[in-house]
Design a protein around this motif. Structure first.
Motif, mmCIF file in Angstrom:
data_model
loop_
_atom_site.group_PDB
_atom_site.id
_atom_site.type_symbol
_atom_site.label_atom_id
_atom_site.label_comp_id
_atom_site.label_asym_id
_atom_site.label_seq_id
_atom_site.Cartn_x
_atom_site.Cartn_y
_atom_site.Cartn_z
ATOM 1 N N LEU A 17 -1.280 8.419 4.047
ATOM 2 C CA LEU A 17 -1.230 7.812 5.370
ATOM 3 C C LEU A 17 -2.058 6.538 5.360
ATOM 4 N N ASP A 18 -1.910 5.755 6.417
ATOM 5 C CA ASP A 18 -2.723 4.550 6.542
ATOM 6 C C ASP A 18 -4.190 4.958 6.595
ATOM 7 N N ARG A 19 -5.032 4.135 6.027
ATOM 8 C CA ARG A 19 -6.486 4.367 6.016
ATOM 9 C C ARG A 19 -6.916 5.642 5.286
ATOM 10 N N ASN A 78 11.853 -5.573 -1.511
ATOM 11 C CA ASN A 78 10.565 -6.007 -2.031
ATOM 12 C C ASN A 78 10.234 -5.292 -3.353
ATOM 13 N N ARG A 79 10.713 -4.051 -3.472
ATOM 14 C CA ARG A 79 10.522 -3.347 -4.745
ATOM 15 C C ARG A 79 11.529 -3.815 -5.785
ATOM 16 N N TRP A 80 12.766 -4.021 -5.349
ATOM 17 C CA TRP A 80 13.787 -4.487 -6.301
ATOM 18 C C TRP A 80 13.469 -5.875 -6.832
ATOM 19 N N ASP A 160 -0.095 1.061 -5.553
ATOM 20 C CA ASP A 160 -0.572 1.470 -4.235
ATOM 21 C C ASP A 160 0.634 1.429 -3.289
ATOM 22 N N ARG A 161 1.234 2.581 -3.025
ATOM 23 C CA ARG A 161 2.473 2.775 -2.239
ATOM 24 C C ARG A 161 3.710 2.375 -3.041
ATOM 25 N N TYR A 162 4.757 3.186 -2.792
ATOM 26 C CA TYR A 162 6.018 2.946 -3.508
ATOM 27 C C TYR A 162 7.158 3.448 -2.626
HETATM 28 N N1 NYM Z 1 5.235 0.775 4.500
HETATM 29 C C1 NYM Z 1 4.937 0.483 3.191
HETATM 30 C C2 NYM Z 1 6.538 1.101 4.861
HETATM 31 O O1 NYM Z 1 6.816 1.352 6.028
HETATM 32 N N2 NYM Z 1 7.508 1.097 3.912
HETATM 33 C C3 NYM Z 1 7.254 0.819 2.597
HETATM 34 O O2 NYM Z 1 8.167 0.834 1.763
HETATM 35 C C4 NYM Z 1 5.904 0.494 2.219
HETATM 36 C C5 NYM Z 1 5.589 0.172 0.804
HETATM 37 O O3 NYM Z 1 3.663 -0.626 5.479
HETATM 38 N N3 NYM Z 1 1.609 1.247 7.301
HETATM 39 C C6 NYM Z 1 4.190 0.680 5.518
HETATM 40 C C7 NYM Z 1 3.018 1.559 5.332
HETATM 41 C C8 NYM Z 1 1.857 0.809 5.936
HETATM 42 C C9 NYM Z 1 2.316 -0.620 5.953
HETATM 43 O O4 NYM Z 1 1.039 -0.977 3.958
HETATM 44 C C10 NYM Z 1 1.466 -1.564 5.125
HETATM 45 P P1 NYM Z 1 -0.406 -1.327 3.365
HETATM 46 O O5 NYM Z 1 -0.602 -0.353 2.249
HETATM 47 O O6 NYM Z 1 -1.382 -1.152 4.492
HETATM 48 O O7 NYM Z 1 -0.329 -2.771 2.904
#
Ligand code: NYM
Length: 264
Positions: A17-19, A78-80, A160-162
């Protein structure tokens, strides 16, 4: 078959989750692996530096409004877009692969010519061709992604997130989960998915109620291959939990483990 015995770097994804502290934990993990002598690179999604990333960034900051499906596809795009090797290298790799396959050039010759590129990761990658003189691997090399190139040249990636964030956040808005998963199909599947429990925080998505929904979506995506980290305990404890699961994973990949694609 050959690939399965090849040593490579690991693709480690941190979700949560965020934070929940993912970003500081990625930094800590990076230093840890670096200290052990691994070659490591840290990535994050969204990558706000690209054109698509800037659209995402302005959406997240509430500076622009987008349809839920449109923003979902931008996150995926953005991933592609990060898969892509430079045009110059892609063209070079495919011509060299062809030459190697038809034995018109020795691997040594090709390596020599590569020096002009100056990017040592790319050089490192093609240097490995001498253990695959047949050239079939070289053929494959011509079409592979940036991420795969890095992993096969021994780099471990901490991401960090995928795609799981992509699916969890969008499906939490009510979009169909299968629809959300579809555009992620074919991206590389991580070797380790570590999900951190706990935390939330002021951008668009950081309301408690929404985070609960996201947590539920993550739950749906999670299977036995996920490692759950309790992020509510002190940062050092979280760090230790992560180190433990990551250490096993990097060793497995070092010994050689085949790469697969989402959603396998
Ligand atoms: N987020 C992140 C998405 O909704 N879809 C995605 O594919 C990804 C990678 O973006 N609240 C959301 C989750 C977070 C926000 O991420 C920004 P971060 O890690 O705070 O930069």
């Amino acid at each position: 078959k050959k690939n399965s015995s090849e040593s490579r770097g690991a693709l480690i994804v941190l979700e949560g989750l965020d934070r929940s502290g993912k970003t500081s934990q990625s930094t800590r993990l990076h230093s840890f692996l670096d200290g052990l002598g691994y070659s490591v690179e840290s990535w994050r999604f969204p990558d706000r530096n690209t054109g698509v990333g800037q659209m995402i960034s302005s959406y997240l900051a509430n500076e622009s409004q987008l349809d839920d499906r449109a923003i979902h596809l931008l996150f995926s795009a953005n991933r592609w877009e990060k898969r892509r090797l430079s045009d110059k290298f892609a063209a070079f790799a495919s011509s060299q692969a062809e030459r190697a396959a038809s034995r018109r050039a020795s691997i040594l010759q090709i390596q020599e010519e590569l020096l002009g590129f100056g990017d040592d990761e790319i050089i490192g990658f093609l240097k490995r061709l001498d253990s695959h003189v047949k050239g079939e691997w070289a053929m494959k090399a011509a079409g592979i992604s940036l991420m795969e190139t890095k992993l096969r040249t021994g780099k471990t990636l901490i991401v960090d997130r995928y795609s799981y964030s992509g699916v969890a956040f969008s499906s939490a808005k009510g979009l169909d989960i299968e629809w959300c998963k579809a555009p992620e199909m074919g991206l590389l599947a991580p070797d380790l998915k570590a999900a951190e429990r706990g935390g939330y925080g002021g951008e668009r998505y950081e309301q408690l109620e929404f985070q609960r929904k996201v947590a539920k979506s993550y739950q749906t995506l999670r299977d036995s291959s996920w490692k759950t980290i309790d992020a509510c305990c002190p940062v050092e404890d979280v760090e230790m939990q992560i180190r433990e699961v990551v250490s096993d994973c990097v060793v497995t990949c070092e010994k050689g483990k085949s790469l697969s694609q989402l959603w396998s």
